[in-house]
Design a protein around this motif. Structure first.
Motif, PDB file in Angstrom:
ATOM      1  N   ALA A 232      62.922 100.092  36.521  1.00  0.00           N
ATOM      2  CA  ALA A 232      63.794 100.129  34.923  1.00  0.00           C
ATOM      3  C   ALA A 232      64.607  98.685  34.718  1.00  0.00           C
ATOM      4  O   ALA A 232      64.457  98.375  33.569  1.00  0.00           O
ATOM      5  N   LEU A 233      65.078  98.203  35.750  1.00  0.00           N
ATOM      6  CA  LEU A 233      65.760  97.025  35.296  1.00  0.00           C
ATOM      7  C   LEU A 233      64.672  95.867  34.991  1.00  0.00           C
ATOM      8  O   LEU A 233      65.087  94.976  34.081  1.00  0.00           O
ATOM      9  N   ALA A 234      63.560  95.800  35.809  1.00  0.00           N
ATOM     10  CA  ALA A 234      62.418  94.876  35.148  1.00  0.00           C
ATOM     11  C   ALA A 234      62.109  95.237  33.966  1.00  0.00           C
ATOM     12  O   ALA A 234      62.000  94.466  33.086  1.00  0.00           O
ATOM     13  N   ALA A 237      64.752  93.951  31.411  1.00  0.00           N
ATOM     14  CA  ALA A 237      64.790  92.269  31.329  1.00  0.00           C
ATOM     15  C   ALA A 237      63.684  91.661  30.451  1.00  0.00           C
ATOM     16  O   ALA A 237      63.885  90.932  29.841  1.00  0.00           O
ATOM     17  N   SER A 238      62.475  92.459  30.746  1.00  0.00           N
ATOM     18  CA  SER A 238      61.366  92.201  29.738  1.00  0.00           C
ATOM     19  C   SER A 238      61.049  92.458  28.349  1.00  0.00           C
ATOM     20  O   SER A 238      60.646  92.098  27.636  1.00  0.00           O
ATOM     21  N   THR A 255      53.067  97.747  34.484  1.00  0.00           N
ATOM     22  CA  THR A 255      53.122  96.249  34.201  1.00  0.00           C
ATOM     23  C   THR A 255      54.429  95.624  35.050  1.00  0.00           C
ATOM     24  O   THR A 255      54.155  94.402  35.107  1.00  0.00           O
ATOM     25  N   VAL A 256      55.104  96.533  35.729  1.00  0.00           N
ATOM     26  CA  VAL A 256      56.032  95.858  36.633  1.00  0.00           C
ATOM     27  C   VAL A 256      56.087  96.212  38.080  1.00  0.00           C
ATOM     28  O   VAL A 256      57.053  95.824  38.977  1.00  0.00           O
ATOM     29  N   THR A 257      55.058  97.257  38.453  1.00  0.00           N
ATOM     30  CA  THR A 257      55.152  97.555  40.005  1.00  0.00           C
ATOM     31  C   THR A 257      53.746  97.005  40.414  1.00  0.00           C
ATOM     32  O   THR A 257      52.790  96.912  39.920  1.00  0.00           O
ATOM     33  N   SER A 258      53.891  96.798  41.834  1.00  0.00           N
ATOM     34  CA  SER A 258      52.792  96.500  42.298  1.00  0.00           C
ATOM     35  C   SER A 258      51.562  97.627  42.661  1.00  0.00           C
ATOM     36  O   SER A 258      51.974  98.627  43.024  1.00  0.00           O
ATOM     37  N   ALA A 275      65.480 101.158  29.213  1.00  0.00           N
ATOM     38  CA  ALA A 275      64.250 100.864  29.473  1.00  0.00           C
ATOM     39  C   ALA A 275      63.494 101.311  28.292  1.00  0.00           C
ATOM     40  O   ALA A 275      62.692 100.317  27.668  1.00  0.00           O
ATOM     41  N   GLU A 276      63.653 102.177  27.771  1.00  0.00           N
ATOM     42  CA  GLU A 276      62.778 102.778  26.607  1.00  0.00           C
ATOM     43  C   GLU A 276      63.231 102.356  25.207  1.00  0.00           C
ATOM     44  O   GLU A 276      62.216 101.944  24.316  1.00  0.00           O
TER      45      GLU A 276
END
Length: 326
Positions: A232-234, A237-238, A255-258, A275-276
């Motif tokens: 959520a923080l990522a 930030a994006s 898009t932000v998790t491995s 986030a949303e």
């Protein structure tokens, strides 16, 4: 305003259809709130309808616990339960146990509703006698037992703190103390006994739930609570201004998790909205919260002895706990 922002977010959302679905939900919730406010239904009648609905949830959840499967009650709104989903069961090694869902899509959603129902049910019993008093106490007992079956830590915490806030509010005001205490003592004893029995019967699964709290500070996976917070923080930030689009959190986490994992929604409403819907959505939520706090503070200063105002304060406190943790 929040619905308009959610609708606008469909322009840049990864999946506009998901944003549209979320907008429909918001419109329906807003329309329902306006209808209730416009009809001026007495608080005890609204609470009665809410508690009766929760009893249906409780009966469904208990049946799910006994059968350990989805009941197929689609006519009542029961949704399919995916036993393989990590949030649907509690585990002890290779053994797993289905959590109660009721007619809700997630066990934690059921627990949040039950926590608020316990607070409102308390108000329905004040001043009652005879068969009415017995029915209210019995309903409260059913709701409390059902609150334990989703294995929701936040739901239980919300119920305890919400009842405490309501008690402090009513104790400070001019509410009738004797009827409130007369109902509170037996309910407290019942809740204590129910908790002890529940812990003895399900201790193997409770052990796993307590250990999972360590994921907040120790090693964790993308689907754990800490992993969801990081995702959520990522995303904030994006996409700081408008977010990733209403209803698009789970889809956008790829898009932000491995490994492109698609987890559950983050268990924190402010983070989810940030986030949303970005900082604009977060600002709207904080404005609504500030307005509620201002109204509550004025009522607190006025030492309001209205029973339902105290119970509403406790219910809002419970809702905050659930929103922050579940």
């Amino acid at each position: 305003a929040l619905g308009s922002l959610a609708a606008l977010s469909s322009i840049w959302a990864l999946y506009p259809s998901l944003a549209a679905i979320r907008v429909v939900h918001l419109v329906l919730w807003a329309a329902f709130a306006l209808v209730v406010a416009g009809t001026q239904i007495p608080p005890h009648r609204m609470a009665t309808a809410f508690v009766l609905g929760l009893l249906v949830h409780a009966a469904t959840g208990l049946s799910q616990i006994i059968t350990q499967k989805h009941l197929g009650l689609t006519v009542l709104g029961e949704l399919p339960i995916r036993n393989q989903a990590p949030w649907s069961t509690v585990a002890d090694g290779a053994s797993s146990f289905l959590r109660a869902h009721g007619l809700s899509p997630h066990p934690n959603v059921l627990a949040g509703h039950l926590a608020i129902g316990l607070i409102l049910c308390w108000g329905l019993g004040v001043g009652r006698r005879g068969a009415h008093w017995g029915f209210i106490v019995g309903a409260w007992g059913v709701l409390f037992r059902s609150l334990l079956l989703p294995f929701s830590r936040a739901g239980l915490l919300a119920a305890v703190l919400g009842i405490a806030v309501a008690a402090v509010w009513l104790g400070r005001g001019r509410a009738p103390a004797r009827p409130i205490a007369a109902l509170g003592y037996p309910l407290t004893i019942f809740a204590t006994v129910a908790l002890v029995v529940f812990a003895l019967v399900f201790h193997r699964y409770l052990h796993d739930r307590l250990l999972s709290i360590g994921a907040l500070v120790g090693p964790y996976a993308a689907v754990d609570r800490r992993g969801l917070i990081d995702a959520a923080l990522a995303l904030v930030a994006s996409h700081p201004l408008g977010g990733v689009g209403a209803g698009n959190f789970s889809a956008a986490t790829r898009t932000v998790t491995s490994g492109g994992a698609v987890p559950d929604s983050v268990h924190n409403v402010p983070l989810l909205i940030g986030a949303e819907l970005g900082l604009a959505g977060a600002a709207l939520i904080f404005a609504m919260v500030a307005a509620l706090l201002a109204v509550g503070y004025r009522r607190w200063r006025a030492r309001s002895g209205d029973l339902w105002q105290g119970l509403a304060a406790g219910s809002l406190a419970a809702l905050v706990i659930v929103g922050m943790l579940d």
